[in-house]
Design a protein around this motif. Structure first.
Motif, PDB file in Angstrom:
ATOM      1  N   LYS A  39       0.833  -1.209   0.000  1.00  0.00           N
ATOM      2  CA  LYS A  39       0.000   0.000   0.000  1.00  0.00           C
ATOM      3  C   LYS A  39       0.865   1.256   0.000  1.00  0.00           C
ATOM      4  O   LYS A  39       0.549   2.229  -0.696  1.00  0.00           O
ATOM      5  CB  LYS A  39      -0.949  -0.016   1.198  1.00  0.00           C
ATOM      6  N   GLU A  40       1.935   1.230   0.776  1.00  0.00           N
ATOM      7  CA  GLU A  40       2.867   2.368   0.783  1.00  0.00           C
ATOM      8  C   GLU A  40       3.530   2.524  -0.583  1.00  0.00           C
ATOM      9  O   GLU A  40       3.689   3.641  -1.078  1.00  0.00           O
ATOM     10  CB  GLU A  40       3.939   2.179   1.863  1.00  0.00           C
TER      11      GLU A  40
ATOM     12  N   LYS B 267       1.113   4.189  -2.915  1.00  0.00           N
ATOM     13  CA  LYS B 267       0.967   5.613  -2.591  1.00  0.00           C
ATOM     14  C   LYS B 267       2.153   6.412  -3.134  1.00  0.00           C
ATOM     15  O   LYS B 267       1.968   7.457  -3.774  1.00  0.00           O
ATOM     16  CB  LYS B 267       0.858   5.770  -1.072  1.00  0.00           C
ATOM     17  N   HIS B 268       3.364   5.907  -2.919  1.00  0.00           N
ATOM     18  CA  HIS B 268       4.553   6.617  -3.376  1.00  0.00           C
ATOM     19  C   HIS B 268       4.672   6.588  -4.898  1.00  0.00           C
ATOM     20  O   HIS B 268       5.099   7.573  -5.511  1.00  0.00           O
ATOM     21  CB  HIS B 268       5.816   6.052  -2.727  1.00  0.00           C
TER      22      HIS B 268
ATOM     23  N   ASP C  66       2.189   6.516  -6.988  1.00  0.00           N
ATOM     24  CA  ASP C  66       1.201   7.471  -7.475  1.00  0.00           C
ATOM     25  C   ASP C  66       1.703   8.907  -7.344  1.00  0.00           C
ATOM     26  O   ASP C  66       1.393   9.768  -8.174  1.00  0.00           O
ATOM     27  CB  ASP C  66      -0.114   7.298  -6.697  1.00  0.00           C
ATOM     28  N   ALA C  67       2.509   9.180  -6.310  1.00  0.00           N
ATOM     29  CA  ALA C  67       3.060  10.518  -6.081  1.00  0.00           C
ATOM     30  C   ALA C  67       4.328  10.771  -6.895  1.00  0.00           C
ATOM     31  O   ALA C  67       4.925  11.842  -6.805  1.00  0.00           O
ATOM     32  CB  ALA C  67       3.357  10.707  -4.589  1.00  0.00           C
TER      33      ALA C  67
ATOM     34  N   ALA D 195       8.905   4.042  -3.691  1.00  0.00           N
ATOM     35  CA  ALA D 195       7.953   2.978  -4.028  1.00  0.00           C
ATOM     36  C   ALA D 195       8.683   1.650  -4.215  1.00  0.00           C
ATOM     37  O   ALA D 195       8.236   0.610  -3.706  1.00  0.00           O
ATOM     38  CB  ALA D 195       7.189   3.339  -5.299  1.00  0.00           C
TER      39      ALA D 195
END
Length: 74
Positions: free
Chosen positions: A24-25, A28-29, A31-32, A38
């Motif tokens: 999940k982390e 998130k990374h 996507d950023a 990531a």
């Protein structure tokens, strides 16, 4: 079921949960646009998965030690 097998099942579950958090982390990374971070989390997730598989194998061995190879499939 033996205490040994139960302990390994619990440890496997814990490592799978850790792997899920890292995935999940990683998402998130990613996507950023933080691809290096990531990749780091994806790598950690893989390590937790490998450790979980080790405990799953140990649980299976404990089952065989206790019950032999003549056990019913679920």
């Amino acid at each position: 079921m033996s205490k040994k097998a139960v302990d390994h099942h619990h440890k496997a579950a814990e490592h799978h949960e850790h792997a899920a958090r890292h995935h999940k982390e990683a998402a998130k990374h990613h996507d950023a646009g933080k691809h290096e971070t990531a990749a780091h989390h994806a790598h950690l997730a893989r390590g937790h998965h490998e450790h979980a598989m080790h405990h799953a194998s140990e649980a299976a061995k404990a089952h065989v030690e206790e019950h032999g190879t003549q056990i019913k499939a679920a």
